[in-house]
Design a protein around this motif. Structure first.
Motif, PDB file in Angstrom:
ATOM      1  N   ILE B  39       0.677  -1.124   0.116  1.00 31.60           N
ATOM      2  CA  ILE B  39       0.122  -0.238   0.062  1.00 31.60           C
ATOM      3  C   ILE B  39       0.876   1.373  -0.155  1.00 31.60           C
ATOM      4  O   ILE B  39       2.008   1.201   0.812  1.00 31.60           O
ATOM      5  CB  ILE B  39      -0.989   0.147   1.377  1.00 31.60           C
ATOM      6  CG1 ILE B  39      -1.740  -0.985   1.233  1.00 31.60           C
ATOM      7  CG2 ILE B  39      -1.731   1.384   1.346  1.00 31.60           C
ATOM      8  CD1 ILE B  39      -1.336  -2.217   2.358  1.00 31.60           C
ATOM      9  N   GLN B  41       1.045   5.615   0.166  1.00 34.46           N
ATOM     10  CA  GLN B  41       0.663   6.895   0.444  1.00 34.46           C
ATOM     11  C   GLN B  41       1.261   8.108   0.025  1.00 34.46           C
ATOM     12  O   GLN B  41       2.477   8.403   0.604  1.00 34.46           O
ATOM     13  CB  GLN B  41       0.287   6.836   2.050  1.00 34.46           C
ATOM     14  CG  GLN B  41      -0.385   8.117   2.606  1.00 34.46           C
ATOM     15  CD  GLN B  41      -0.748   7.989   3.881  1.00 34.46           C
ATOM     16  OE1 GLN B  41       0.086   7.518   4.879  1.00 34.46           O
ATOM     17  NE2 GLN B  41      -2.070   8.406   4.356  1.00 34.46           N
ATOM     18  N   LEU B  47      -4.286   6.560   1.409  1.00 36.91           N
ATOM     19  CA  LEU B  47      -3.800   5.374   1.344  1.00 36.91           C
ATOM     20  C   LEU B  47      -4.137   4.814  -0.076  1.00 36.91           C
ATOM     21  O   LEU B  47      -5.461   5.123  -0.512  1.00 36.91           O
ATOM     22  CB  LEU B  47      -4.168   4.131   2.265  1.00 36.91           C
ATOM     23  CG  LEU B  47      -3.770   4.758   3.763  1.00 36.91           C
ATOM     24  CD1 LEU B  47      -4.599   3.769   4.524  1.00 36.91           C
ATOM     25  CD2 LEU B  47      -2.404   4.605   3.987  1.00 36.91           C
ATOM     26  N   TRP B  49      -4.132   1.235  -2.409  1.00 37.65           N
ATOM     27  CA  TRP B  49      -3.715  -0.266  -2.462  1.00 37.65           C
ATOM     28  C   TRP B  49      -3.005  -0.718  -3.667  1.00 37.65           C
ATOM     29  O   TRP B  49      -3.441  -0.086  -4.831  1.00 37.65           O
ATOM     30  CB  TRP B  49      -4.938  -1.150  -2.091  1.00 37.65           C
ATOM     31  CG  TRP B  49      -4.767  -2.479  -2.271  1.00 37.65           C
ATOM     32  CD1 TRP B  49      -4.440  -3.460  -1.108  1.00 37.65           C
ATOM     33  CD2 TRP B  49      -4.842  -3.564  -3.289  1.00 37.65           C
ATOM     34  NE1 TRP B  49      -4.253  -4.678  -1.511  1.00 37.65           N
ATOM     35  CE2 TRP B  49      -4.363  -4.852  -2.825  1.00 37.65           C
ATOM     36  CE3 TRP B  49      -5.192  -3.475  -4.755  1.00 37.65           C
ATOM     37  CZ2 TRP B  49      -4.672  -6.059  -3.793  1.00 37.65           C
ATOM     38  CZ3 TRP B  49      -5.064  -4.431  -5.602  1.00 37.65           C
ATOM     39  CH2 TRP B  49      -4.823  -5.578  -4.943  1.00 37.65           C
ATOM     40  N   LEU B  52      -1.082  -7.614  -3.961  1.00 37.86           N
ATOM     41  CA  LEU B  52      -1.204  -8.780  -2.897  1.00 37.86           C
ATOM     42  C   LEU B  52      -0.768  -9.926  -3.185  1.00 37.86           C
ATOM     43  O   LEU B  52      -1.016 -10.243  -4.585  1.00 37.86           O
ATOM     44  CB  LEU B  52      -2.600  -8.589  -2.280  1.00 37.86           C
ATOM     45  CG  LEU B  52      -2.998  -9.511  -1.293  1.00 37.86           C
ATOM     46  CD1 LEU B  52      -2.375  -9.711  -0.020  1.00 37.86           C
ATOM     47  CD2 LEU B  52      -4.569  -9.734  -1.234  1.00 37.86           C
ATOM     48  N   TYR B  54      -0.866 -14.126  -2.131  1.00 34.48           N
ATOM     49  CA  TYR B  54      -1.194 -14.963  -1.014  1.00 34.48           C
ATOM     50  C   TYR B  54      -0.295 -16.117  -0.889  1.00 34.48           C
ATOM     51  O   TYR B  54       0.557 -16.350  -1.718  1.00 34.48           O
ATOM     52  CB  TYR B  54      -2.680 -15.629  -1.580  1.00 34.48           C
ATOM     53  CG  TYR B  54      -3.971 -14.559  -1.459  1.00 34.48           C
ATOM     54  CD1 TYR B  54      -4.142 -13.749  -2.684  1.00 34.48           C
ATOM     55  CD2 TYR B  54      -4.204 -14.336  -0.164  1.00 34.48           C
ATOM     56  CE1 TYR B  54      -5.420 -12.837  -2.602  1.00 34.48           C
ATOM     57  CE2 TYR B  54      -5.441 -13.353   0.120  1.00 34.48           C
ATOM     58  CZ  TYR B  54      -6.013 -12.800  -1.267  1.00 34.48           C
ATOM     59  OH  TYR B  54      -6.930 -11.921  -1.148  1.00 34.48           O
ATOM     60  N   ARG B  60      -2.844 -10.199  -6.895  1.00 37.40           N
ATOM     61  CA  ARG B  60      -3.645  -9.413  -7.229  1.00 37.40           C
ATOM     62  C   ARG B  60      -2.839  -8.146  -7.323  1.00 37.40           C
ATOM     63  O   ARG B  60      -1.954  -7.669  -6.626  1.00 37.40           O
ATOM     64  CB  ARG B  60      -4.847  -9.370  -6.331  1.00 37.40           C
ATOM     65  CG  ARG B  60      -5.377 -10.870  -5.990  1.00 37.40           C
ATOM     66  CD  ARG B  60      -6.259 -11.217  -7.327  1.00 37.40           C
ATOM     67  NE  ARG B  60      -6.530 -12.858  -7.051  1.00 37.40           N
ATOM     68  CZ  ARG B  60      -7.912 -12.859  -6.852  1.00 37.40           C
ATOM     69  NH1 ARG B  60      -8.754 -12.023  -6.726  1.00 37.40           N
ATOM     70  NH2 ARG B  60      -8.121 -14.272  -6.809  1.00 37.40           N
ATOM     71  N   TYR B  61      -3.537  -7.316  -8.208  1.00 36.51           N
ATOM     72  CA  TYR B  61      -2.809  -5.798  -8.569  1.00 36.51           C
ATOM     73  C   TYR B  61      -4.004  -4.991  -8.799  1.00 36.51           C
ATOM     74  O   TYR B  61      -4.895  -5.189  -9.206  1.00 36.51           O
ATOM     75  CB  TYR B  61      -1.841  -6.079  -9.996  1.00 36.51           C
ATOM     76  CG  TYR B  61      -0.822  -6.936  -9.993  1.00 36.51           C
ATOM     77  CD1 TYR B  61      -1.030  -8.328 -10.325  1.00 36.51           C
ATOM     78  CD2 TYR B  61       0.436  -6.617  -9.272  1.00 36.51           C
ATOM     79  CE1 TYR B  61       0.176  -8.994 -10.366  1.00 36.51           C
ATOM     80  CE2 TYR B  61       1.539  -7.485  -9.179  1.00 36.51           C
ATOM     81  CZ  TYR B  61       1.426  -8.515  -9.856  1.00 36.51           C
ATOM     82  OH  TYR B  61       2.478  -9.462  -9.918  1.00 36.51           O
ATOM     83  N   PRO B  63      -5.626  -2.221 -10.693  1.00 38.44           N
ATOM     84  CA  PRO B  63      -5.771  -2.159 -12.141  1.00 38.44           C
ATOM     85  C   PRO B  63      -5.051  -0.983 -12.988  1.00 38.44           C
ATOM     86  O   PRO B  63      -4.588  -1.446 -14.230  1.00 38.44           O
ATOM     87  CB  PRO B  63      -7.339  -2.229 -12.710  1.00 38.44           C
ATOM     88  CG  PRO B  63      -7.916  -2.755 -11.449  1.00 38.44           C
ATOM     89  CD  PRO B  63      -6.834  -2.355 -10.274  1.00 38.44           C
TER      90      PRO B  63
END
Lengths: 108, 119
Positions: B39, B41, B47, B49, B52, B54, B60-61, B63
């Motif tokens: 994340i 800032q 913030l 995102w 991620l 797993y 996951r990104y 877009p």
């Protein structure tokens, strides 16, 4: 992508008062995977609430979360001096795991 | 005790590639349901995102940044690496890594690292 809107942008209150913060999602949040974070200047965010209404470990019971679907609320029952900060909601049920723009709670 | 710490350059030039490493302890990224995310800032802003990964290597990104981001993990070293290509001054921000618990949101965060993009 789920867009989160937080209101108000700024909340000016006195210690001891009740704070009510709103987070609205552009579509339903999966499994109520909605979190609230507190951030103070120069610090990383701290998880307060997860699953819309569960308090994270060590979080005082003056913090409570409620809501489902697209409308969520964070309530601070009685503001303590250390509660003046910025609060963000985040949905983490679907990707991208978006954050709201934040609500600043400052001292009146 | 769970800790995470970000490391990487504090200054990068425009068009360069940024590589950030999140080194963590107190949990395993091979535990079912666990993930580590990034994340950022920008100064004075909200913030955002980014990505991620797993425990099962599902990635996951964001877009809007997907074409520029790559996230990988090294479970044996307890590290997650984020690369961001073609850096621009608007990418100047504090970059955080955080643990994504199974249903808990991001329950542990690193201290963050400020990355400035400037020539």
């Amino acid at each position: 992508e789920i867009v989160l809107t937080q209101s108000p942008g700024t909340l000016s209150l006195s210690p001891g008062e009740r704070a009510t913060l709103s987070c609205r999602a552009s579509q339903s949040v999966s499994s109520s995977y909605l979190a609230w974070y507190q951030q103070k200047p120069g610090q990383a965010p701290r998880l307060l609430i997860y699953g819309a209404s569960s308090r994270a470990t060590g979080i005082p019971d003056r913090f409570s979360g409620s809501g489902s679907g697209t409308d969520f609320t964070l309530t601070i029952s009685r503001l303590e001096p250390e509660d003046f900060a910025v609060y963000y909601c985040q949905q983490y049920g679907s990707s991208p795991q978006t954050f709201g723009p934040g609500t600043k709670v400052d001292i009146k | 005790q769970i800790t995470l710490k970000e490391s990487g350059p504090t200054l990068v030039k425009p068009t360069q590639t940024l590589t950030l490493t999140c080194t963590f302890s107190g949990f395993s990224l091979s535990t079912s349901g666990v993930g580590v995310g990034w994340i950022r800032q920008p100064p004075g802003k909200a913030l955002e995102w980014l990505a991620l990964i797993y425990w099962d290597d599902d990635k996951r990104y964001s877009p809007s940044l997907k074409s520029r981001l790559t996230i990988t993990k090294d479970t044996s070293k307890n590290q997650v690496v984020l690369t961001m290509t073609n850096m621009d001054p608007v990418d100047t921000a504090t970059y955080y890594c955080g643990r994504r618990g199974y249903s808990y949101g991001y329950d542990y965060w690193g201290q963050g690292t400020l990355v400035t993009v400037s020539s």
